[in-house]
Design a protein around this motif. Structure first.
Motif, mmCIF file in Angstrom:
data_model
loop_
_atom_site.group_PDB
_atom_site.id
_atom_site.type_symbol
_atom_site.label_atom_id
_atom_site.label_comp_id
_atom_site.label_asym_id
_atom_site.label_seq_id
_atom_site.Cartn_x
_atom_site.Cartn_y
_atom_site.Cartn_z
ATOM 1 N N ALA A 75 40.800 36.035 58.739
ATOM 2 C CA ALA A 75 40.669 35.947 57.285
ATOM 3 C C ALA A 75 39.265 36.335 56.852
ATOM 4 C CB ALA A 75 40.995 34.532 56.813
ATOM 5 N N ASP A 76 39.180 36.880 55.651
ATOM 6 C CA ASP A 76 37.869 37.157 55.058
ATOM 7 C C ASP A 76 37.733 36.338 53.778
ATOM 8 O OD1 ASP A 76 39.370 38.470 53.154
ATOM 9 O OD2 ASP A 76 38.853 40.483 53.862
ATOM 10 N N ASP A 77 36.741 36.639 52.956
ATOM 11 C CA ASP A 77 36.484 35.798 51.788
ATOM 12 C C ASP A 77 37.481 36.000 50.658
ATOM 13 O OD1 ASP A 77 35.637 38.272 50.963
ATOM 14 O OD2 ASP A 77 33.519 37.730 50.810
ATOM 15 N N THR A 78 38.498 36.848 50.868
ATOM 16 C CA THR A 78 39.555 36.971 49.858
ATOM 17 C C THR A 78 40.656 35.926 50.067
ATOM 18 O OG1 THR A 78 40.875 38.562 51.148
ATOM 19 C CG2 THR A 78 39.146 39.463 49.715
ATOM 20 N N ALA A 79 40.638 35.235 51.200
ATOM 21 C CA ALA A 79 41.662 34.237 51.504
ATOM 22 C C ALA A 79 41.377 32.934 50.756
ATOM 23 C CB ALA A 79 41.716 33.981 53.003
ATOM 24 N N TYR A 80 42.431 32.166 50.516
ATOM 25 C CA TYR A 80 42.309 30.859 49.870
ATOM 26 C C TYR A 80 42.286 29.779 50.946
ATOM 27 C CZ TYR A 80 43.340 33.170 45.444
ATOM 28 O OH TYR A 80 43.293 33.993 44.344
ATOM 29 N N ALA A 81 41.269 28.921 50.886
ATOM 30 C CA ALA A 81 41.054 27.928 51.947
ATOM 31 C C ALA A 81 42.221 26.964 52.099
ATOM 32 C CB ALA A 81 39.771 27.146 51.663
ATOM 33 N N ASP A 82 42.819 26.528 50.975
ATOM 34 C CA ASP A 82 43.916 25.566 51.078
ATOM 35 C C ASP A 82 45.126 26.190 51.761
ATOM 36 O OD1 ASP A 82 44.278 27.257 48.855
ATOM 37 O OD2 ASP A 82 45.525 25.780 47.817
ATOM 38 N N ASP A 98 48.395 26.747 56.841
ATOM 39 C CA ASP A 98 48.967 27.565 57.911
ATOM 40 C C ASP A 98 48.532 27.059 59.281
ATOM 41 O OD1 ASP A 98 50.043 29.002 55.871
ATOM 42 O OD2 ASP A 98 48.802 30.784 56.140
ATOM 43 N N LEU A 99 47.279 26.623 59.395
ATOM 44 C CA LEU A 99 46.796 26.066 60.665
ATOM 45 C C LEU A 99 47.551 24.786 61.005
ATOM 46 C CD1 LEU A 99 42.956 26.575 60.135
ATOM 47 C CD2 LEU A 99 44.396 27.846 61.737
ATOM 48 N N ILE A 129 47.122 37.777 59.273
ATOM 49 C CA ILE A 129 45.980 38.563 58.812
ATOM 50 C C ILE A 129 45.917 38.441 57.295
ATOM 51 C CG2 ILE A 129 44.897 40.828 58.745
ATOM 52 C CD1 ILE A 129 46.515 41.555 61.245
ATOM 53 N N ILE A 130 44.912 37.704 56.820
ATOM 54 C CA ILE A 130 44.759 37.464 55.389
ATOM 55 C C ILE A 130 43.397 38.022 54.991
ATOM 56 C CG2 ILE A 130 44.931 35.760 53.547
ATOM 57 C CD1 ILE A 130 46.236 33.859 55.575
ATOM 58 N N PHE A 168 51.212 36.420 51.452
ATOM 59 C CA PHE A 168 52.534 35.855 51.230
ATOM 60 C C PHE A 168 53.458 35.966 52.450
ATOM 61 C CE2 PHE A 168 50.850 37.045 47.060
ATOM 62 C CZ PHE A 168 50.898 35.806 46.431
ATOM 63 N N SER A 169 52.886 36.296 53.595
ATOM 64 C CA SER A 169 53.676 36.419 54.831
ATOM 65 C C SER A 169 53.257 35.344 55.822
ATOM 66 C CB SER A 169 53.482 37.808 55.448
ATOM 67 O OG SER A 169 53.768 38.817 54.514
#
Length: 427
Positions: free
Chosen positions: A235-242, A247-248, A323-324, A346-347
Motif C-alpha cells: 500500500a501507498d499513501d492513497t490507501a485508507y488505514a481503516d 483486511d489484515l 495491492i492498494i 475494492f478487491s
C-alpha cells in the motif's frame, strides 16, 4: 502491531514445518489404527476428540433435506450465486485432448481423463466453512470426477453444520461423512467398511490434517500441505488505514498462526494502520485468536521505495496479496510469486474467498514460488498416446536405436530393431 523498516528478509515459514515429533507420532498411530480397525477406529476417535457418539458415519438424505429446508433463503441464493461464479470460472480451465498428426499417417495424442474418486476435507471446529465445500467440490465436478466425497468433523450433537450440507447440495455432492482430523484422511486414503478409498484428497485443515496428508501421500495424491492462512498488502499513501487494518484482521481471525503483513512506502499510513488494528481488534468477535496472530506473525514494514516493496513480496511469495496503490495494475505486473492477487481498493481478499469465482485453496508458506491454487488440473490425469505406422517406424527406428545405445540400453535398441527382422509367415 509491530512497525519495522524493511531491511531484512521476511519469512513465512511456520506451522507444519515446526510440528513436533509427538504430533507426527500421534498422526501415524491414528493412521495405523484406521487401517487396522476401520469404522471402529473412526467412531472411537470421533467420540474422543469431537465429543460425538455416532451410530452411523454417513450423512442421511433426511439430514440433507432438513438442513436445506431450515436454511435462510437469502443465504441459499448467495451460495448459489457464488457457486455459479466458481463454476463459470473453472469451466474456462477445462482442457481438451490434443491430437497431433505426424507424417506417414502417424500421430501422437494427449488424453485428458478425470480422476475416478476424490475426497474433500472440510474443516470444522472453531467455524463452519461452506465456501471450502464450493471451492473444492465444484472444480472436481466440472472436471468430470464421478465420485466426489466430503468428510468433515461433527459437532457434539453428531451433526454437521447446516451451511456445509446446503453448500454440498448446491455443489452437487451427496456422499458426506461425519469424520474429521487425521482419521478422516486415513479413511479416505485406505478405506473402511463404510468409506471406500479415493484417489486424491484435497482441502485445508489443522496441523494434524496437514501432517496426515503428508503421511498418506503416495498411497493417494494430495493437493498440497496447507499451512495457516496469510496475507501481504502493498500500500501507498492513497490507501485508507481503516480498510487496510480490516483486511489484515480478516486473515488474523482465521487462527493464531495466521500471518498478516503490510508493506508500505508511507510511514504515516503505517502508524495509522497500527492504531486502527488496535481499535478494530477490540470489536472483533474472534479477537483472542486475531490478537495472537497479529502479535506473533503480524508486522508492518516501511519500504524505501515501491520497487523494494515488490522485491520483498516476491521473496515472501504469500498466499494472498492485496495491492492498494495509486497504480495497482502496474505494480501487479511486477509480482512473480503470490497465490492470488487482489488489485485495487475494492478487491479485498474476501471477494476471492467467497464470491468472485477464483479458487481460495492456495499455496502457503512461500510455496507460491513454485505451486498454484486449486484448479481443474488437480482433478484430471494427462496421458500421452503414440501411434507409428510401419512406414514411419521404418524411417525412424535406426535413430531411436542409436539413442538407446548412447545410453547403453541395448535392450531398448533391440526392442525397436526387432521389427526389422523378416519373420516370414506365421503358422
Amino acid at each position: 502491531m509491530k512497525i519495522a523498516k524493511l531491511t531484512d528478509k521476511i519469512s513465512l515459514q511456520r506451522s507444519v514445518e515446526q510440528a513436533n515429533e509427538q504430533h507426527v507420532s500421534t498422526v501415524r498411530e491414528v493412521i495405523a489404527n484406521v487401517q487396522k480397525n476401520g469404522d471402529r477406529a473412526l467412531f472411537d476417535y470421533t467420540k474422543q476428540w469431537d465429543g460425538a457418539t455416532l451410530s452411523s458415519l454417513r450423512v442421511t438424505e433426511q439430514e440433507m433435506e432438513e438442513a436445506y429446508a431450515n436454511f435462510d433463503e437469502q443465504l441459499v441464493k448467495d451460495l448459489e450465486e457464488a457457486a455459479a461464479n466458481i463454476r463459470a470460472f473453472h469451466i474456462q480451465q477445462v482442457r481438451q485432448d490434443i491430437d497431433f498428426s505426424l507424417a506417414k499417417n502417424s500421430y501422437i495424442k494427449y488424453k485428458i481423463t478425470p480422476l475416478d474418486a476424490v475426497g474433500l476435507y472440510v474443516p470444522g471446529g472453531t467455524a463452519a466453512y461452506p465456501s471450502s465445500v464450493l471451492m473444492n467440490a465444484i472444480p472436481a465436478i466440472v472436471a468430470g470426477v464421478e465420485r466426489v466425497v466430503i468428510v468433515s468433523p461433527p459437532s457434539k450433537d453428531g451433526k454437521l453444520p447446516a451451511s456445509v450440507l446446503v453448500a454440498a447440495q448446491i455443489a452437487g455432492v451427496t456422499e458426506i461423512y461425519k469424520v474429521g482430523g487425521a482419521q478422516a484422511i486415513a479413511a479416505l486414503a485406505y478405506g473402511t467398511e463404510t468409506i471406500p478409498a479415493v484417489d486424491k484428497i484435497t482441502g485445508p485443515g489443522n496441523s494434524y490434517v496437514a501432517l496426515a496428508k503428508r503421511e498418506v501421500f503416495g498411497k493417494v495424491a494430495i493437493d498440497m500441505i496447507a499451512g495457516p492462512s496469510e496475507i501481504a498488502i502493498i500500500a501507498d499513501d492513497t490507501a485508507y488505514a481503516d480498510e487496510v487494518a480490516a483486511d489484515l484482521l480478516a486473515q488474523a481471525e482465521h487462527d493464531q498462526f495466521a500471518s498478516s503483513v503490510l508493506i508500505t512506502t508511507s510511514e504515516g499510513l503505517a502508524k495509522e494502520v497500527a492504531k486502527q488494528v488496535e481499535i478494530q481488534l477490540k470489536q472483533l468477535p474472534r479477537k483472542e485468536i486475531a490478537r495472537a496472530s497479529i502479535e506473533n506473525f503480524g508486522c508492518i514494514y516501511i519500504a524505501e521505495s515501491m520497487e523494494k516493496a515488490i522485491e520483498a513480496v516476491n521473496e515472501l511469495a504469500p498466499e494472498h496479496l492485496e495491492i492498494i496503490t495509486e497504480q495497482p495494475e502496474q505494480v501487479s505486473e511486477k509480482v512473480k510469486h503470490a497465490g492470488a492477487i487482489f488489485i485495487g481498493r475494492f478487491s479485498s481478499e474476501p471477494v476471492g474467498d467467497y464470491f468472485a469465482g477464483t479458487n481460495h485453496v492456495l499455496p502457503t508458506n512461500s510455496t507460491a514460488r513454485f505451486s498454484s491454487g486449486l484448479c481443474i488440473d488437480d482433478f484430471v490425469k494427462k496421458t500421452s498416446i503414440v501411434y507409428y505406422s510401419e512406414e514411419m517406424w521404418n524411417e525412424q527406428y535406426p535413430k531411436i536405436a542409436r539413442l538407446a545405445r548412447l545410453e547403453q540400453l541395448e535392450g531398448h535398441a533391440r526392442s525397436v530393431e526387432s521389427r526389422s527382422w523378416d519373420k516370414g509367415e506365421v503358422n
